[in-house]
Write a protein that holds these residues in place. Sequence first.
Motif, short mmCIF file in Angstrom:
data_model
loop_
_atom_site.label_atom_id
_atom_site.label_comp_id
_atom_site.label_asym_id
_atom_site.label_seq_id
_atom_site.Cartn_x
_atom_site.Cartn_y
_atom_site.Cartn_z
N UNK A 131 28.04 27.83 30.96
CA UNK A 131 27.95 28.67 29.77
C UNK A 131 28.46 30.08 29.96
N UNK A 132 28.61 30.79 28.83
CA UNK A 132 29.03 32.18 28.83
C UNK A 132 28.75 32.77 27.46
N UNK A 133 28.61 34.09 27.38
CA UNK A 133 28.34 34.71 26.08
C UNK A 133 29.60 35.28 25.43
N UNK A 134 30.77 35.04 26.02
CA UNK A 134 32.04 35.29 25.36
C UNK A 134 32.78 33.96 25.26
N UNK A 135 33.86 33.96 24.50
CA UNK A 135 34.63 32.73 24.29
C UNK A 135 36.11 33.00 24.51
N UNK A 136 36.44 33.55 25.68
CA UNK A 136 37.81 33.95 25.97
C UNK A 136 38.74 32.74 25.97
N UNK A 137 39.78 32.82 25.20
CA UNK A 137 40.70 31.69 25.04
C UNK A 137 41.50 31.44 26.31
N UNK A 138 41.54 32.41 27.21
CA UNK A 138 42.32 32.30 28.44
C UNK A 138 41.46 31.99 29.66
N UNK A 139 40.20 31.69 29.46
CA UNK A 139 39.25 31.57 30.57
C UNK A 139 39.77 30.61 31.65
N UNK A 140 39.78 31.09 32.89
CA UNK A 140 40.28 30.29 33.99
C UNK A 140 39.16 29.54 34.71
N UNK A 179 38.45 59.44 38.74
CA UNK A 179 39.70 58.92 39.32
C UNK A 179 39.47 58.05 40.55
N UNK A 180 38.22 57.92 41.01
CA UNK A 180 37.94 57.14 42.21
C UNK A 180 37.49 55.71 41.95
N UNK A 181 37.53 55.26 40.69
CA UNK A 181 37.15 53.89 40.37
C UNK A 181 38.31 52.95 40.69
N UNK A 182 38.13 51.98 41.59
CA UNK A 182 39.21 51.02 41.85
C UNK A 182 39.47 50.14 40.62
N UNK A 183 40.75 49.98 40.30
CA UNK A 183 41.17 49.15 39.17
C UNK A 183 42.09 48.06 39.69
N UNK A 184 41.80 46.82 39.31
CA UNK A 184 42.59 45.66 39.73
C UNK A 184 43.32 45.09 38.52
N UNK A 185 44.65 45.03 38.58
CA UNK A 185 45.43 44.31 37.59
C UNK A 185 45.76 42.94 38.17
N UNK A 186 45.36 41.88 37.47
CA UNK A 186 45.56 40.54 37.99
C UNK A 186 46.45 39.72 37.06
N UNK A 187 47.08 38.70 37.65
CA UNK A 187 48.06 37.90 36.93
C UNK A 187 47.40 36.74 36.20
N UNK A 188 47.81 36.54 34.97
CA UNK A 188 47.38 35.42 34.14
C UNK A 188 48.22 34.19 34.46
N UNK A 189 47.58 33.01 34.43
CA UNK A 189 48.34 31.77 34.38
C UNK A 189 47.83 30.94 33.21
N UNK A 190 48.68 30.17 32.56
CA UNK A 190 48.27 29.44 31.35
C UNK A 190 47.07 28.53 31.61
N UNK A 191 46.07 28.64 30.74
CA UNK A 191 44.86 27.84 30.91
C UNK A 191 44.16 27.70 29.57
N UNK A 192 43.31 26.71 29.50
CA UNK A 192 42.44 26.37 28.38
C UNK A 192 43.17 26.43 27.04
N UNK A 193 42.91 27.44 26.20
CA UNK A 193 43.51 27.51 24.87
C UNK A 193 44.71 28.44 24.79
N UNK A 194 45.23 28.89 25.95
CA UNK A 194 46.41 29.75 25.94
C UNK A 194 47.48 29.16 26.86
#
Length: 359
Positions: free
Chosen positions: A86-95, A248-263
């Motif tokens: 389960x989850x409380x969001x419904x992200x169409x790209x959920x991996x 400015x000291x908060x680490x930020x991660x940009x990650x790559x999408x791959x096609x999944x579920x409804x996207x």
Amino acid sequence: MNNMHSVSTEYWHPLDNGKIQCDLCPRFCQLNDGQRGLCFVRGRVGDEIRLLSYGLSSGFCIDPVEKKPLNHFLPGTPVLSFGTAGCNLACRFCQNWDISRSRQTQRLCDSAMPEQLVRAAIAHDCRSIAFTYNDPVIFHEYAIDVAKACHQHGLKSIAVSAGYVCPAPREAFYQHMDAANIDLKAFTERFYKRICGGSLAPVLDTLEYIHHQTDTWLEITTLLIPGENDSDREIARLAHWICTHLGDGIPLHFTAFHPDWKMLDHPSTPLDTLRRARMIAHEEGLKYVYTGNLPDPEGNTTYCPECDRPLIRRSGYTITEWSLTPAGHCRYCGHPLAGHFEATPGHWGSRRLPISINR
């Protein structure tokens, strides 16, 4: 379901129409007797909302902490990872859609009480336990009890969450968390509403709360989806908000999408997009910006924000160079690195080790 896995919860109130409203997250599900919320694991039983998956999991695994991803929290150490259904969001790209969108109790195939999880973590030399794969917001009571057990035995607790939670349960939850990685899925209300079935504002509120009002170490991840949230303007606005509202000291991660579920109709994220996002975030003032889900030695390296020397090099999730002092400062110029570091890094590497708790 066995009653040992059904526990009372606190965050709900009765409505005049006979329904009960769950107040855990901004969805505010209104339930008749026998109904479950969108999250699937919380439901109305008689005159209360109960968590119906306490002590149940979709599986357990030993991971590198960098996989959460956390690059500034006990680097190189192993973490016992688990989630529920389960989850409380419904992200169409959920991996992890087979877990997060599951409506089948059969997905909850493993059982472990908090003390069992801690014993397993210690047996595998883990330094922490992570609530991940789906959002720990929805198994609030279970996660808190596991975190309490962790602290009794010298382990750390890690939350990997979308931050979609109401203020009162959020306060109760994060007083027990040592580190968190929050998915900031995009920086437009349109994206959250259309693609995630949620709202951006509560997530930003959670980020500010964690950073300014708790001792929880915070890192942020944004999955970049081509044509949806990867424009230069949106990336710049997102990074600028982090820099001005959190620092400015908060680490930020940009990650790559791959096609999944409804996207499945969207292309995978090219490495050039991640590198461009990293550059933009640096230009907006952020000191620690990373790329993920694709090989990128530069994007995996931690640099000193003062002298720009490489301090932690990684190959995947394996640390290949460590240039920090025992106090967590740059070995070259003495500048302190933001985060939680030990005198020497862990050596778990990139291994992924599925385990059974009850064997």
